[in-house]
Design a protein around this motif. Structure first.
Motif, mmCIF file in Angstrom:
data_model
loop_
_atom_site.group_PDB
_atom_site.id
_atom_site.type_symbol
_atom_site.label_atom_id
_atom_site.label_comp_id
_atom_site.label_asym_id
_atom_site.label_seq_id
_atom_site.Cartn_x
_atom_site.Cartn_y
_atom_site.Cartn_z
ATOM 1 N N THR A 294 0.908 -1.191 -0.035
ATOM 2 C CA THR A 294 -0.051 0.055 0.097
ATOM 3 C C THR A 294 0.991 1.380 -0.010
ATOM 4 O O THR A 294 0.299 2.281 -0.280
ATOM 5 N N LYS A 295 2.018 1.186 0.287
ATOM 6 C CA LYS A 295 3.076 2.356 0.446
ATOM 7 C C LYS A 295 2.752 3.393 1.606
ATOM 8 O O LYS A 295 3.194 4.334 1.544
ATOM 9 N N THR A 296 1.919 2.792 2.465
ATOM 10 C CA THR A 296 1.384 3.556 3.754
ATOM 11 C C THR A 296 1.095 2.632 4.837
ATOM 12 O O THR A 296 1.610 1.716 4.794
ATOM 13 N N ASN A 297 0.225 3.181 5.798
ATOM 14 C CA ASN A 297 0.089 2.236 6.934
ATOM 15 C C ASN A 297 -1.112 2.464 7.676
ATOM 16 O O ASN A 297 -2.196 3.263 6.837
ATOM 17 N N TRP A 298 -1.445 2.198 8.691
ATOM 18 C CA TRP A 298 -2.706 2.240 9.499
ATOM 19 C C TRP A 298 -2.824 3.249 10.493
ATOM 20 O O TRP A 298 -3.763 3.260 11.011
ATOM 21 N N GLU A 299 -1.754 4.352 10.437
ATOM 22 C CA GLU A 299 -1.976 5.478 11.381
ATOM 23 C C GLU A 299 -3.325 6.167 11.181
ATOM 24 O O GLU A 299 -3.388 6.697 10.161
ATOM 25 N N GLY A 300 -3.829 6.393 12.538
ATOM 26 C CA GLY A 300 -4.854 7.274 12.433
ATOM 27 C C GLY A 300 -6.111 6.541 11.979
ATOM 28 O O GLY A 300 -7.310 7.066 12.179
ATOM 29 N N VAL A 301 -5.998 5.272 11.197
ATOM 30 C CA VAL A 301 -7.342 4.750 10.341
ATOM 31 C C VAL A 301 -7.508 3.450 10.664
ATOM 32 O O VAL A 301 -8.538 2.928 10.770
ATOM 33 N N GLY A 302 -6.530 2.856 11.305
ATOM 34 C CA GLY A 302 -6.821 1.409 11.833
ATOM 35 C C GLY A 302 -7.052 0.355 10.681
ATOM 36 O O GLY A 302 -6.747 0.833 9.404
ATOM 37 N N VAL A 303 -6.845 -0.792 11.167
ATOM 38 C CA VAL A 303 -7.094 -2.024 10.095
ATOM 39 C C VAL A 303 -8.545 -2.395 10.148
ATOM 40 O O VAL A 303 -9.153 -2.644 10.975
ATOM 41 N N VAL A 304 -9.182 -2.081 8.759
ATOM 42 C CA VAL A 304 -10.603 -2.307 8.916
ATOM 43 C C VAL A 304 -10.626 -4.052 8.145
ATOM 44 O O VAL A 304 -10.241 -4.288 7.486
ATOM 45 N N PRO A 305 -11.500 -4.571 9.244
ATOM 46 C CA PRO A 305 -11.770 -5.991 8.955
ATOM 47 C C PRO A 305 -12.628 -6.344 7.610
ATOM 48 O O PRO A 305 -13.527 -5.105 7.290
ATOM 49 N N GLU A 306 -12.445 -7.353 7.121
ATOM 50 C CA GLU A 306 -13.422 -7.665 5.839
ATOM 51 C C GLU A 306 -14.728 -8.003 6.453
ATOM 52 O O GLU A 306 -15.798 -7.906 5.847
ATOM 53 N N ILE A 307 -14.837 -8.688 7.901
ATOM 54 C CA ILE A 307 -16.062 -8.839 8.226
ATOM 55 C C ILE A 307 -16.153 -8.346 9.559
ATOM 56 O O ILE A 307 -15.582 -8.389 10.642
ATOM 57 N N LYS A 308 -17.063 -7.044 9.679
ATOM 58 C CA LYS A 308 -17.312 -6.420 10.751
ATOM 59 C C LYS A 308 -18.221 -6.910 11.723
ATOM 60 O O LYS A 308 -19.573 -7.173 11.356
ATOM 61 N N VAL A 309 -18.209 -7.263 12.876
ATOM 62 C CA VAL A 309 -19.267 -7.645 14.100
ATOM 63 C C VAL A 309 -18.615 -7.122 15.237
ATOM 64 O O VAL A 309 -17.573 -6.489 15.560
ATOM 65 N N GLY A 310 -19.697 -7.298 16.073
ATOM 66 C CA GLY A 310 -19.509 -6.443 17.560
ATOM 67 C C GLY A 310 -18.442 -7.172 18.269
ATOM 68 O O GLY A 310 -18.247 -8.349 18.096
ATOM 69 N N ASN A 311 -17.870 -6.516 19.195
ATOM 70 C CA ASN A 311 -16.735 -7.377 20.105
ATOM 71 C C ASN A 311 -17.116 -8.810 20.778
ATOM 72 O O ASN A 311 -16.642 -9.772 20.779
ATOM 73 N N ASP A 312 -18.663 -8.696 20.999
ATOM 74 C CA ASP A 312 -19.119 -9.847 21.778
ATOM 75 C C ASP A 312 -19.330 -11.068 20.742
ATOM 76 O O ASP A 312 -19.404 -12.203 21.229
ATOM 77 N N ASP A 313 -19.390 -10.714 19.503
ATOM 78 C CA ASP A 313 -19.838 -11.749 18.446
ATOM 79 C C ASP A 313 -18.636 -12.224 17.670
ATOM 80 O O ASP A 313 -18.586 -13.122 16.927
ATOM 81 N N SER A 314 -17.589 -11.592 17.892
ATOM 82 C CA SER A 314 -16.053 -11.756 17.182
ATOM 83 C C SER A 314 -15.601 -13.441 17.370
ATOM 84 O O SER A 314 -15.521 -13.926 16.279
ATOM 85 N N PHE A 315 -15.707 -13.769 18.290
ATOM 86 C CA PHE A 315 -15.129 -15.204 18.554
ATOM 87 C C PHE A 315 -16.030 -16.066 18.023
ATOM 88 O O PHE A 315 -15.574 -17.069 17.208
ATOM 89 N N ASN A 316 -17.446 -15.848 18.113
ATOM 90 C CA ASN A 316 -18.372 -17.266 17.549
ATOM 91 C C ASN A 316 -18.329 -16.959 16.057
ATOM 92 O O ASN A 316 -18.479 -18.162 15.363
ATOM 93 N N LYS A 317 -18.160 -15.772 15.445
ATOM 94 C CA LYS A 317 -18.210 -15.618 13.987
ATOM 95 C C LYS A 317 -16.912 -16.349 13.529
ATOM 96 O O LYS A 317 -16.821 -16.999 12.305
ATOM 97 N N ALA A 318 -15.742 -15.990 14.150
ATOM 98 C CA ALA A 318 -14.565 -16.480 13.568
ATOM 99 C C ALA A 318 -14.506 -17.953 13.609
ATOM 100 O O ALA A 318 -14.122 -18.547 12.832
ATOM 101 N N HIS A 319 -15.058 -18.440 14.707
ATOM 102 C CA HIS A 319 -15.005 -19.996 14.943
ATOM 103 C C HIS A 319 -16.025 -20.669 13.828
ATOM 104 O O HIS A 319 -15.730 -21.788 13.300
ATOM 105 N N GLU A 320 -16.985 -19.890 13.548
ATOM 106 C CA GLU A 320 -17.965 -20.373 12.520
ATOM 107 C C GLU A 320 -17.188 -20.385 10.931
ATOM 108 O O GLU A 320 -17.421 -21.530 10.397
ATOM 109 N N LEU A 321 -16.424 -19.403 10.702
ATOM 110 C CA LEU A 321 -16.023 -19.331 9.416
ATOM 111 C C LEU A 321 -14.759 -20.210 9.426
ATOM 112 O O LEU A 321 -14.485 -20.851 8.126
ATOM 113 N N ALA A 322 -13.979 -20.331 10.693
ATOM 114 C CA ALA A 322 -12.663 -21.237 10.645
ATOM 115 C C ALA A 322 -13.314 -22.755 10.389
ATOM 116 O O ALA A 322 -12.695 -23.416 9.870
#
Length: 462
Positions: A294-322
């Motif tokens: 990208t010739k740049t970085n994530w400063e100030g903008v962060g890394v944006v997930p391909e799959i956006k879910v709430g913090n409470d749902d992240s583990f279950n969603k990751a496990h489902e996809l895994a």
């Protein structure tokens, strides 16, 4: 007596001085705050990766000081928080933080304080465990690694290898960075290397001092099993920061993993902590990240997930996809195994004086490199073709291939020697029996006496 009294007086004087200094933690003078701001400004101007922003930040906090903004803060903790807020309001750099020392009980600069600090640091180091918080195998043969930080490479490598060993046979991997605040770039590089084959340029760090750039590439070897094609999923959150963001960004830009969760904190400028005085320190970013894609970085903008879910749902969603990824991976391996073994069996069908030895070696080497066959399995395959299929020359080719692929295996040379003996190649057989004995001695093998007896019988037979 006079000498003793003078020593006691001196000790009490020093102790009172230390208590006075330490008491600044509860009441901070105007002069103390001014000195802190001046020192902080000097450090920023000397070290911060962006000199022009450092100067603007200095001007702002000194103006705030003149206006009395910092008068309301009476402890080092509150003063440090206020300074951090003021500094970040100008440079927008979440890495730059002013921090107060932990609330030690003993006065500063005393033996008791040194012991207290040492015990505190040892306790923290043991509990931190190089950032490796938890590892387990989830339903569906999915490996799960909860990583809370990237400690210094020299300290963390052994622990990293141990944890990765526990999930080396899984069919998909989840790395949870939702509570990871970052750490050592070398440790990020090392863990990334587990998931790539060959030389991949992951990231570069530019540093103001020396006007230098350090490139980070994947390592050709790790002290464990690489998982170069295992489906990989990374969990992120708003707390994911710095080195943890680099790991996520590396995987995302290389299209090696699926990022699941929330947009990360947005801190891409590495640096280090330096003291302001005995009670305060500051983390100053001295460099910036540059991604080769990208010739740049994530400063100030962060890394944006391909799959956006709430913090409470992240583990279950990751496990489902895994689990889905693991099923697909197993199907892929099934096809690979079928094709590879079919190819191997075709080479073992009929002996060819000119090509069999070379073709069998190449095919077995391919099987080994794909992780489909081990030394003992090749050995067993040789005996199967020698005893069950009555294909002695094919068996000898298999045994010989095993000694080339595993040159330190005493058992491999012993089996090869046995096959040669049955072919009537006595001299070559004895040579390989001797090699088996030699390797067994070097390895202190419990089977040494067996190999020696086999050699003895071969010599007698000749």
């Amino acid at each position: 007596m006079m000498v003793i009294r003078k020593c006691i007086f001196l000790f009490l004087t020093l102790s009172l001085c230390n208590i006075c200094i330490y008491s600044q933690d509860s009441v901070l003078s105007i002069e103390y705050k001014k000195e802190v701001i001046n020192t902080l400004s000097d450090l920023m101007n000397d070290k911060y990766v962006f000199p022009d922003i450092a100067k603007k930040t200095e001007e702002y906090i000194k103006e705030q000081f003149k206006k009395g903004h910092f008068d309301q803060f009476t402890s080092n903790e509150s003063f440090a928080t206020a300074l951090t807020e003021s500094v970040q309001s100008i440079n927008n750099d979440k890495h730059m933080k002013v921090m107060s020392q932990p609330p030690y009980e003993a006065p500063a600069m005393t033996p008791e304080r040194l012991i207290e600090e040492k015990i505190f640091n040892l306790k923290r180091k043991k509990e931190y465990n190089a950032g490796f918080h938890n590892v387990k195998v989830l339903e569906g043969n999915v490996g799960y690694l909860d990583l809370r930080g990237f400690t210094y490479f020299k300290e963390g490598k052994v622990i990293a290898d141990a944890y990765m060993k526990l999930i080396r046979n899984t069919d998909a991997v989840i790395i949870d960075l939702s509570k990871n605040g970052g750490g050592d770039p070398e440790m990020v590089q090392y863990l990334c290397s587990y998931f790539f084959k060959g030389d991949i340029h992951l990231n570069s760090l530019y540093f103001r001092e020396g006007d230098r750039t350090i490139d980070f590439h994947t390592l050709d070897k790790v002290d464990g099993k690489k998982m170069i094609d295992v489906p990989l999923f990374v969990i992120t959150s708003k707390r994911t920061f710095s080195g943890a963001e680099e790991f996520s960004y590396n995987m995302q830009t290389q299209k090696r993993a699926t990022i699941i969760g929330q947009t990360t904190g947005g801190g891409a400028n590495p640096g280090g902590t330096v003291p302001i005085n005995k009670f305060l320190s500051v983390f100053i970013p001295t460099g910036k990240a540059i991604n080769p894609i990208t010739k740049t970085n994530w400063e100030g903008v962060g890394v944006v997930p391909e799959i956006k879910v709430g913090n409470d749902d992240s583990f279950n969603k990751a496990h489902e996809l895994a689990k889905e990824g693991a099923n697909q991976y197993r199907e892929k391996l099934k096809g690979l195994y079928t094709n590879t073994f079919s190819n191997l069996l075709s080479k073992l069908e009929k002996y060819d004086e000119v090509n069999s030895e070379k073709n069998i070696l190449v095919t077995l080497k391919d099987c080994k490199e794909k992780g489909l066959i081990e030394e003992w399995e090749i050995n067993a395959l040789g005996y199967q073709y020698m005893i069950e299929h009555k294909k002695l020359k094919i068996a000898v080719c298999i045994f010989k291939s095993n000694t080339i692929l595993h040159p330190q295996s005493a058992n491999g040379f012993d089996s090869y020697a046995e096959g040669l003996m049955k072919l009537g190649s006595y001299d070559e057989s004895i040579k390989n029996y001797k090699k088996a004995v030699e390797l067994a001695k070097m390895d202190n093998s419990p089977d040494l006496s067996v190999y020696q007896e086999n050699l003895k019988k071969a010599l007698q037979k000749k």
